[in-house]
Design a protein around this motif. Sequence first.
Motif, PDB file in Angstrom:
ATOM      1  N   UNK A 260      52.048  -1.503  53.226  1.00 16.21           N
ATOM      2  CA  UNK A 260      52.564  -1.096  51.980  1.00 16.21           C
ATOM      3  C   UNK A 260      52.315   0.282  53.496  1.00 16.21           C
ATOM      4  N   UNK A 261      52.959   1.072  52.864  1.00 16.89           N
ATOM      5  CA  UNK A 261      53.082   2.713  54.010  1.00 16.89           C
ATOM      6  C   UNK A 261      52.847   3.292  52.129  1.00 16.89           C
ATOM      7  N   UNK A 262      52.036   3.921  52.304  1.00 17.45           N
ATOM      8  CA  UNK A 262      52.143   4.686  50.911  1.00 17.45           C
ATOM      9  C   UNK A 262      52.885   6.060  50.811  1.00 17.45           C
ATOM     10  N   UNK A 263      53.573   6.471  49.192  1.00 16.07           N
ATOM     11  CA  UNK A 263      54.163   7.892  49.563  1.00 16.07           C
ATOM     12  C   UNK A 263      53.957   7.967  47.998  1.00 16.07           C
ATOM     13  N   UNK A 264      53.334   9.469  48.146  1.00 10.85           N
ATOM     14  CA  UNK A 264      53.470   9.335  46.304  1.00 10.85           C
ATOM     15  C   UNK A 264      52.246  10.934  46.507  1.00 10.85           C
ATOM     16  N   UNK A 265      53.475  11.894  46.355  1.00  8.46           N
ATOM     17  CA  UNK A 265      53.078  13.020  45.942  1.00  8.46           C
ATOM     18  C   UNK A 265      52.564  13.827  45.169  1.00  8.46           C
ATOM     19  N   UNK A 266      53.070  13.408  43.950  1.00  7.15           N
ATOM     20  CA  UNK A 266      52.526  13.738  42.551  1.00  7.15           C
ATOM     21  C   UNK A 266      50.728  13.314  42.841  1.00  7.15           C
ATOM     22  N   UNK A 267      50.618  12.853  43.253  1.00 10.81           N
ATOM     23  CA  UNK A 267      49.120  12.210  43.057  1.00 10.81           C
ATOM     24  C   UNK A 267      48.654  13.857  44.039  1.00 10.81           C
ATOM     25  N   UNK A 268      49.045  14.238  45.083  1.00 13.87           N
ATOM     26  CA  UNK A 268      48.742  15.695  45.068  1.00 13.87           C
ATOM     27  C   UNK A 268      47.972  16.960  44.412  1.00 13.87           C
ATOM     28  N   UNK A 269      49.751  16.633  43.263  1.00 10.34           N
ATOM     29  CA  UNK A 269      49.492  17.624  42.082  1.00 10.34           C
ATOM     30  C   UNK A 269      48.664  17.695  41.203  1.00 10.34           C
ATOM     31  N   UNK A 270      48.350  16.294  41.448  1.00  8.95           N
ATOM     32  CA  UNK A 270      47.171  16.037  40.108  1.00  8.95           C
ATOM     33  C   UNK A 270      45.991  16.362  40.735  1.00  8.95           C
ATOM     34  N   UNK A 271      45.388  15.956  42.079  1.00 13.28           N
ATOM     35  CA  UNK A 271      43.840  15.973  42.336  1.00 13.28           C
ATOM     36  C   UNK A 271      43.875  17.377  42.854  1.00 13.28           C
ATOM     37  N   UNK A 272      45.195  18.335  43.307  1.00 14.92           N
ATOM     38  CA  UNK A 272      44.972  19.220  44.144  1.00 14.92           C
ATOM     39  C   UNK A 272      45.202  20.527  43.464  1.00 14.92           C
ATOM     40  N   UNK A 273      46.232  20.173  42.934  1.00 11.19           N
ATOM     41  CA  UNK A 273      46.435  22.003  42.088  1.00 11.19           C
ATOM     42  C   UNK A 273      48.159  22.082  43.157  1.00 11.19           C
ATOM     43  N   UNK A 274      49.066  21.447  43.519  1.00 17.66           N
ATOM     44  CA  UNK A 274      49.688  22.032  44.986  1.00 17.66           C
ATOM     45  C   UNK A 274      50.859  21.613  44.451  1.00 17.66           C
ATOM     46  N   UNK A 275      52.212  22.301  44.242  1.00 18.14           N
ATOM     47  CA  UNK A 275      53.691  21.542  44.140  1.00 18.14           C
ATOM     48  C   UNK A 275      54.080  21.603  45.398  1.00 18.14           C
ATOM     49  N   UNK A 276      54.185  20.264  45.193  1.00 16.70           N
ATOM     50  CA  UNK A 276      55.034  18.871  47.027  1.00 16.70           C
ATOM     51  C   UNK A 276      56.036  18.885  46.129  1.00 16.70           C
ATOM     52  N   UNK A 277      56.569  19.340  45.193  1.00 17.70           N
ATOM     53  CA  UNK A 277      57.830  18.517  45.144  1.00 17.70           C
ATOM     54  C   UNK A 277      58.814  18.296  45.779  1.00 17.70           C
ATOM     55  N   UNK A 278      59.724  19.391  47.115  1.00 14.05           N
ATOM     56  CA  UNK A 278      60.238  19.213  48.467  1.00 14.05           C
ATOM     57  C   UNK A 278      59.731  18.535  49.516  1.00 14.05           C
ATOM     58  N   UNK A 279      58.399  17.770  49.024  1.00 17.65           N
ATOM     59  CA  UNK A 279      58.165  16.055  50.097  1.00 17.65           C
ATOM     60  C   UNK A 279      59.098  14.896  49.471  1.00 17.65           C
ATOM     61  N   UNK A 280      59.049  15.274  47.751  1.00 17.75           N
ATOM     62  CA  UNK A 280      59.851  14.021  47.304  1.00 17.75           C
ATOM     63  C   UNK A 280      61.495  13.857  48.246  1.00 17.75           C
ATOM     64  N   UNK A 281      61.619  14.533  48.947  1.00 18.59           N
ATOM     65  CA  UNK A 281      62.680  14.128  48.413  1.00 18.59           C
ATOM     66  C   UNK A 281      62.594  12.672  50.712  1.00 18.59           C
ATOM     67  N   UNK A 282      61.072  12.443  50.683  1.00 16.80           N
ATOM     68  CA  UNK A 282      61.236  11.855  51.755  1.00 16.80           C
ATOM     69  C   UNK A 282      61.320  10.111  51.245  1.00 16.80           C
ATOM     70  N   UNK A 283      60.989  10.193  50.281  1.00 11.62           N
ATOM     71  CA  UNK A 283      60.905   8.580  49.422  1.00 11.62           C
ATOM     72  C   UNK A 283      62.136   8.190  49.828  1.00 11.62           C
ATOM     73  N   UNK A 284      63.339   8.479  49.518  1.00 18.72           N
ATOM     74  CA  UNK A 284      64.124   7.145  49.279  1.00 18.72           C
ATOM     75  C   UNK A 284      64.515   7.251  51.031  1.00 18.72           C
TER      76      UNK A 284
END
Length: 614
Positions: free
Chosen positions: A171-195
């Motif tokens: 597994x190479x884990x990719x979960x930007x939404x967890x950052x949003x929940x735990x750190x309160x930072x909007x990392x929506x732009x990073x979601x483009x790396x998922x695909x």
Amino acid sequence: MVNKEKLFSEFQAPTTQEWLDKIEVDLKGADFQKRLVWKTNEGFDVQPFYRREDLANLKTPEALPAEFPFVRGNKKDSNEWYVRQNIAVDSPKEANAKALDILNKGINSIGFRIPKDLVSAESIEALLEGILAECVELNFRTCACHALELAQIVSDYFTKKGYDKSKLVFTVGFDPIENMLTKGKDVTAMLADGPKIVELLKDYPQAHVMTVHTETLNNAGAYIVQELGYALAWGNEYLQQLVDAGVDVDLAARQMKFYMGVSENYFMEIAKFRAARLLWAQIVKQYEPKDDNSAKMTINATTSVYNQTVFDSYVNLLRSQTEAMSAALGGVHSMVVTPFNVSYEKPTDFSERIARNQQLLIKEESHFDRIVDPSAGSYYIEYLTDALAQEAWKIFLKVEDEGGFLEAVKKGIVQDDINATNAKRHGDAAKRKEFLLGTNQFPNFTEKSDGKLPVQVPTCGCCCEAPLKKLETTRLAADFEALRIHTEETKVPVAFMLTIGNLAMRQARAQFSCNFLACAGYKVIDNLGFKTVEEGVDAALEAKADIVVICSSDDEYAEYAVPAFKYLDGRAMFVVAGAPACMDDLKAAGIENYIHVRCNVLETLKEYNQKLGI
């Protein structure tokens, strides 16, 4: 000669109504609903018994292992799971040495948490030196903004080594939404790396990329149904984004991995994993995959940190052991047992060894890895599976109505919901409606913290964006621990039990009071009993008591409490154990302190500390 007579054939099986009638008789007029029906935090009631007829309308008992909708697990030949241990990588060479060591001690899955400044080909080379990647499961995770780079490096390494891609489980884990929940930072732009990462690793049939870390919700106090419902919505958010980006649905679903927590609710946790696979399979099915196997849910379970304690910390072993049993019987892909001491120090070699052995115990000695879904057919667990599925589905639909999980996180809906649960659970713990053995119930009277202080988990400092609401992750025991440590560091008062009158009542109330006051670290002194209140007060003063707790029966308080209070004459705090009918008369005489089962233990102890100048 074989006796073919059917035993008990002459007895008629009782009906459900006959069972209920018998229960009513045994209750002797007590309310059935209040005494025997469990009103769960998950939104449904649990009856005291279940029969075959309760499953008449359920389809789950008809399911088979390794067949859609996978409620009975992803395998049909065994219940084998990966025994995993996580390693925080500060030095690739040292992490590699540790990995090689534990791979010889029963571990067959390793999780590497790699800081962003160590994401390099040289680091991965050093980290995996001597590790045969085809024989173990490897899990890599770094900051979301470096996940694509890490995936490329790992893929290049595997290619360089000439590994058979079909045999690599990683597994190479990719979960930007967890950052949003735990750190309160909007990392929506990073979601483009998922695909991009998914496509990069598409030739590895057993690789996972998009990870859903609902263990974060579990460690923030979420109820089981909340973790389950949000896991579905979270996973669906990633799956929808991948499909919208043009990723083949079978590939996208296959590369999903769920990291779920395990709480102490033994049977319900077993049912949670069964319900999770059932519902996730139904969600994936709606995307019309070519292969039903793409709808299999891959779950890594991690025992909870939320209920771990600093005091009486070896009880954490009991908690994590039953949690591990739930996960194993629930049919997870892999499991991490949290070392018992993580709440107050960096895990030691000893605590990590014990954590490994907790899994090996249930595999090698209890054979939990042999039987697929042994809970199947249990009327109780089948009911719990269905009930959890129904309630979790409501949460999933509600999130979808809000525009999906990502939108719900941006609005703070998820955070508000979990934080409200966390606050409620802390309130319940303060009132001992929720027990933590050794902390708010039956504390070790003589235990000292010995310098043990709760630790804070460090977080990544990159990816800064506009602030969002964050999850509150305070452990359930934290409030009591802070109070007890403060008492220990400031002044430890002496609480003396003035036991008098009815033997049974004075003993019961003395034990209750000792447990109550020891939760704040008070030194408690119990006694066999006194003939007069004067004798008891004199003994208390001789023991240099700061608190005198009179322990007797309700009827006798009218006789003993006021004379004892007056004789004490303010030389120590006076407390009545119980809430007697004569309380108003006692209050009129100046007695203001009472401890009983309806008290808020935490607030009462804070108040006593204040009165004692602590």
